[in-house]
Design a protein around this motif. Structure first.
Motif, short mmCIF file in Angstrom:
data_model
loop_
_atom_site.label_atom_id
_atom_site.label_comp_id
_atom_site.label_asym_id
_atom_site.label_seq_id
_atom_site.Cartn_x
_atom_site.Cartn_y
_atom_site.Cartn_z
N GLY A 64 -7.78 -9.06 -9.28
CA GLY A 64 -6.52 -8.37 -9.05
C GLY A 64 -6.99 -6.74 -8.56
N ASP A 65 -6.04 -5.93 -8.32
CA ASP A 65 -6.21 -4.67 -7.75
C ASP A 65 -5.35 -3.61 -8.48
OD1 ASP A 65 -3.95 -5.53 -6.29
OD2 ASP A 65 -4.14 -3.62 -5.22
N ASP A 66 -4.17 -4.04 -9.32
CA ASP A 66 -3.50 -3.07 -9.76
C ASP A 66 -3.05 -3.10 -11.16
OD1 ASP A 66 -1.89 -0.84 -9.67
OD2 ASP A 66 -0.93 -1.10 -7.80
N LEU A 83 -6.30 -15.56 -7.42
CA LEU A 83 -6.16 -14.26 -6.70
C LEU A 83 -4.80 -13.77 -6.51
CD1 LEU A 83 -8.00 -15.77 -3.34
CD2 LEU A 83 -8.99 -14.46 -5.33
N ASP A 84 -4.59 -12.42 -6.91
CA ASP A 84 -3.61 -11.70 -6.57
C ASP A 84 -3.65 -11.84 -4.88
OD1 ASP A 84 -1.36 -9.70 -6.42
OD2 ASP A 84 -2.97 -8.13 -6.60
N VAL A 85 -2.41 -11.40 -4.34
CA VAL A 85 -2.39 -11.18 -2.93
C VAL A 85 -2.33 -9.91 -2.35
CG1 VAL A 85 -0.98 -11.91 -0.88
CG2 VAL A 85 -1.28 -13.50 -2.94
N ASP A 86 -1.38 -9.25 -2.58
CA ASP A 86 -1.39 -7.78 -2.19
C ASP A 86 -2.45 -6.70 -2.66
OD1 ASP A 86 1.17 -7.90 -0.58
OD2 ASP A 86 2.08 -8.57 -2.25
N GLY A 87 -3.13 -6.33 -1.61
CA GLY A 87 -4.30 -5.45 -2.31
C GLY A 87 -5.57 -6.17 -2.26
N VAL A 88 -5.40 -7.70 -2.43
CA VAL A 88 -6.54 -8.26 -2.52
C VAL A 88 -6.96 -9.04 -1.37
CG1 VAL A 88 -7.54 -10.40 -3.87
CG2 VAL A 88 -6.57 -8.43 -5.12
N ILE A 102 -0.61 -4.04 -12.85
CA ILE A 102 -0.08 -5.46 -13.08
C ILE A 102 -0.86 -6.46 -13.33
CG2 ILE A 102 0.55 -6.08 -10.78
CD1 ILE A 102 3.18 -7.11 -11.45
N ASP A 103 -2.27 -6.25 -12.77
CA ASP A 103 -3.03 -7.33 -13.06
C ASP A 103 -4.18 -7.42 -14.14
OD1 ASP A 103 -2.65 -8.57 -10.38
OD2 ASP A 103 -3.40 -6.85 -9.72
N LEU A 104 -3.75 -6.21 -14.87
CA LEU A 104 -4.76 -5.84 -16.12
C LEU A 104 -5.12 -6.88 -17.14
CD1 LEU A 104 -6.64 -3.22 -17.00
CD2 LEU A 104 -4.41 -2.79 -18.57
#
Ligand SMILES: [Mg+2]
Length: 162
Positions: free
Chosen positions: A109-111, A16-21, A113-115
């Protein structure tokens, strides 16, 4: 839906990504700097459920925050990678270290940078309020937004797909 389930079924590592997730992406900032991030108890319980089912959980974040470390400790998440600018590289290294194939790895992810990490993972998911570019490429979009049950939706889906 069947295709989504087939991709979700082999997952044994949820990253998991953290911020926004795990959070809604907002940070409370006080005079001393970063003051608070808010996490969802429902997400926490979802992560407990997937771990009980044998899915390992990890966090990869660009930030380095004491709140993330505390939350990870509380949730007993062993693998916490902070300060990551290349999330795909971090994800691949982690998968290799833990002996997982791509098909066994889910990434959330949400942004933008996660692509690349989302494209690499066998199963890609995002919160309902992720960036449009991200929503366009994932296998599964949670019903709820980041920090408000998105991770629980994804945990529930992974468990149902088994
Ligand atoms: Mg994020």
């Amino acid at each position: 839906m069947d295709d989504m389930r087939e991709k979700a079924a082999p997952v044994t590592l949820l990253v998991l990504d953290v911020d926004g997730v795990l959070t809604d992406g907002r940070v409370y900032v006080g005079p001393e700097g970063e003051a608070l991030k808010v996490f969802s108890m429902r997400d926490g319980h979802g992560l407990w459920l997937v771990r009980e089912a044998g899915i390992e959980v990890a966090l990869i974040t660009r930030e380095d925050s004491v709140f993330v470390r505390r939350r990870a400790e509380k949730l007993k998440i062993e693998h916490v990678i902070t300060g990551s600018l290349d999330k795909r590289a971090a994800l691949r290294d982690l998968a290799e270290r833990l002996g997982r194939r791509r098909e066994q790895v889910a990434y959330v992810g949400d942004d933008v940078i996660d692509l690349e990490a989302l494209q690499w993972a066998g199963f890609a998911a995002c919160p309902a309020d992720a960036e449009e570019e991200i929503r366009g490429i994932v296998d599964f979009i949670a019903e709820r937004p980041g920090g408000h049950g998105a991770v629980r939706d994804i945990c529930n889906f992974l468990l149902r797909a088994r």
